[in-house]
Motif scaffolding. Sequence first.
Motif, mmCIF file in Angstrom:
data_model
loop_
_atom_site.group_PDB
_atom_site.id
_atom_site.type_symbol
_atom_site.label_atom_id
_atom_site.label_comp_id
_atom_site.label_asym_id
_atom_site.label_seq_id
_atom_site.Cartn_x
_atom_site.Cartn_y
_atom_site.Cartn_z
ATOM 1 N N ILE A 119 30.758 54.095 42.750
ATOM 2 C CA ILE A 119 32.334 54.234 42.923
ATOM 3 C C ILE A 119 32.590 52.662 42.877
ATOM 4 N N ILE A 120 31.947 51.935 43.775
ATOM 5 C CA ILE A 120 32.319 50.558 44.087
ATOM 6 C C ILE A 120 32.083 49.583 42.708
ATOM 7 N N MET A 121 31.038 49.981 41.935
ATOM 8 C CA MET A 121 30.954 49.378 40.707
ATOM 9 C C MET A 121 31.972 49.437 39.777
ATOM 10 N N ASN A 122 32.376 50.667 39.735
ATOM 11 C CA ASN A 122 33.360 50.900 38.871
ATOM 12 C C ASN A 122 34.881 50.498 39.015
ATOM 13 N N LEU A 123 35.162 50.109 40.489
ATOM 14 C CA LEU A 123 36.404 49.659 40.948
ATOM 15 C C LEU A 123 36.735 48.142 40.437
ATOM 16 N N ASN A 124 35.834 47.542 40.026
ATOM 17 C CA ASN A 124 35.855 45.966 39.552
ATOM 18 C C ASN A 124 37.289 45.850 38.931
ATOM 19 N N PHE A 125 37.903 46.774 37.980
ATOM 20 C CA PHE A 125 39.283 46.523 37.505
ATOM 21 C C PHE A 125 40.311 46.117 38.222
ATOM 22 N N ILE A 126 40.232 46.608 39.500
ATOM 23 C CA ILE A 126 41.367 46.217 40.598
ATOM 24 C C ILE A 126 41.587 44.713 40.874
ATOM 25 N N ILE A 127 40.222 43.984 40.923
ATOM 26 C CA ILE A 127 40.344 42.802 41.271
ATOM 27 C C ILE A 127 41.085 41.767 40.314
ATOM 28 N N PRO A 128 41.180 41.725 38.821
ATOM 29 C CA PRO A 128 41.903 40.863 38.274
ATOM 30 C C PRO A 128 43.389 41.314 38.177
ATOM 31 N N VAL A 129 43.892 42.650 38.469
ATOM 32 C CA VAL A 129 44.943 42.678 38.653
ATOM 33 C C VAL A 129 45.659 42.229 39.869
ATOM 34 N N LEU A 130 44.887 42.332 41.089
ATOM 35 C CA LEU A 130 45.434 41.705 42.109
ATOM 36 C C LEU A 130 45.361 40.093 42.242
ATOM 37 N N LEU A 131 44.375 39.608 41.668
ATOM 38 C CA LEU A 131 44.475 38.117 41.373
ATOM 39 C C LEU A 131 45.498 37.602 40.744
ATOM 40 N N SER A 132 45.698 38.457 39.594
ATOM 41 C CA SER A 132 46.924 38.063 38.692
ATOM 42 C C SER A 132 48.154 37.968 39.404
ATOM 43 N N ALA A 133 48.387 39.046 40.055
ATOM 44 C CA ALA A 133 49.504 39.339 40.992
ATOM 45 C C ALA A 133 49.669 38.012 41.745
ATOM 46 N N PHE A 155 47.955 34.856 41.838
ATOM 47 C CA PHE A 155 48.052 33.587 41.413
ATOM 48 C C PHE A 155 48.893 33.327 40.117
ATOM 49 N N LEU A 156 48.923 34.385 39.348
ATOM 50 C CA LEU A 156 49.516 34.066 37.829
ATOM 51 C C LEU A 156 50.947 34.743 37.989
ATOM 52 N N HIS A 157 51.452 35.426 39.021
ATOM 53 C CA HIS A 157 52.676 36.090 39.269
ATOM 54 C C HIS A 157 52.939 36.991 38.278
ATOM 55 N N VAL A 158 51.955 37.901 37.802
ATOM 56 C CA VAL A 158 52.394 38.947 36.885
ATOM 57 C C VAL A 158 51.990 40.170 37.816
ATOM 58 N N PRO A 159 52.806 40.782 38.593
ATOM 59 C CA PRO A 159 52.742 42.066 39.283
ATOM 60 C C PRO A 159 52.919 43.278 38.463
ATOM 61 N N ASN A 206 32.293 40.863 38.093
ATOM 62 C CA ASN A 206 32.595 41.443 36.813
ATOM 63 C C ASN A 206 34.398 41.302 36.908
ATOM 64 N N GLY A 207 34.939 41.518 38.192
ATOM 65 C CA GLY A 207 36.329 41.290 38.596
ATOM 66 C C GLY A 207 36.791 39.721 38.291
ATOM 67 N N LEU A 208 35.924 38.730 38.714
ATOM 68 C CA LEU A 208 36.164 37.277 38.601
ATOM 69 C C LEU A 208 35.934 37.133 37.178
ATOM 70 N N VAL A 209 35.218 37.657 36.235
ATOM 71 C CA VAL A 209 35.065 37.404 34.807
ATOM 72 C C VAL A 209 36.449 37.865 34.188
ATOM 73 N N ASN A 210 36.798 39.036 34.555
ATOM 74 C CA ASN A 210 38.051 39.725 33.866
ATOM 75 C C ASN A 210 39.303 38.672 34.163
ATOM 76 N N PHE A 211 39.337 38.262 35.345
ATOM 77 C CA PHE A 211 40.381 37.164 35.897
ATOM 78 C C PHE A 211 40.349 35.938 35.145
ATOM 79 N N CYS A 212 39.179 35.394 34.736
ATOM 80 C CA CYS A 212 39.043 34.083 34.101
ATOM 81 C C CYS A 212 39.377 34.416 32.752
ATOM 82 N N ILE A 213 39.102 35.424 32.028
ATOM 83 C CA ILE A 213 39.561 35.750 30.872
ATOM 84 C C ILE A 213 41.173 35.882 30.703
ATOM 85 N N THR A 214 41.727 36.428 31.612
ATOM 86 C CA THR A 214 43.227 36.585 31.773
ATOM 87 C C THR A 214 43.814 35.141 31.830
#
Length: 298
Positions: A95-109, A111-115, A162-170
């Motif tokens: 469960i913890i592993m699969n929830l990594n998609f939340i991290i780029p969404v939160l970080l984007s909101a 630092f990138l102001h994309v809520p 994984n979440g950090l990688v996705n955020f870096c891509i964003t």
Amino acid sequence: MTLLILTLCIVSSGFAGNIYKKLATTSRSVAASLTMPAIWFLMLAVLFGVLSTATREQPTLASLPIGLLGGAGMAVAASILIESMKKVSLSISIIIMNLNFIIPVLLSALFLHVPAKPLQLAGMLLSISVIVLLNATPSAAAAGEKPKKTAILLPLLACIANGLVNFCITVNGATGAPPMFFFAVVYGSGALGCLAVGLITHKAIGARGFPIDRTSMRAALPYAALLGVCNGVCFYTERLLADGRMNPAALFTTVTCASIALSLIVGFLFQGDKLTKKSVISMVFCVLAILCQHSGIA
């Protein structure tokens, strides 16, 4: 065009997990697990480096820090996945592993102001429900057993990485920096990191030679090549989608839910998995979660 790119991203993401499992069977030590990702990382670093030169990209120094951070995250996540898949993980770890998609969404909101829009947030909650529903079993918890700290810590580290990688891509997509050069830096730094840490770990335990023996290397190469294809396609298509086509909430929630749905369908059609009430509800939730992200697609 967006639909085609999204389909490639989902398919490559959905099949990567099975290849990681195969690769884990060839690892005979922690040092080997740490070193193995360097095989396909080097392949992809060379590929993206050549493509960057061929397309005459103009590399920028601004791409280096975010590329190095992405490389570190990718190295950590891949190494942990290989090592952790040697043993059956507890449901809470999955469960913890699969929830990594939340991290780029939160970080984007932040630092990138994309809520995320309210409907997209509802879709995220549905996708979280799917992950919990599919992996929540009465096994250890019902028996009164406490999960080991390492069973939670390793997937948590992989989740964050994984979440950090996705955020870096964003970030790379939002800034419009050269994508080929970015991925050459990501995979190149990831390969060097895996080789360095793997060799240090190998020497620290008093072993000699290279962390991966010849027999294991021969067995690992086909899976590493396949994983390189899936890994490269998945992350590069994510970069294309992050370049104004989809916002982070829509992108990562859709990819996660569609990958889960794909694995359920493949399991039912080709692997003899039973169509249970839980899987049907999960499929419905996945579809609803994806529909909620429609407003985030350009």
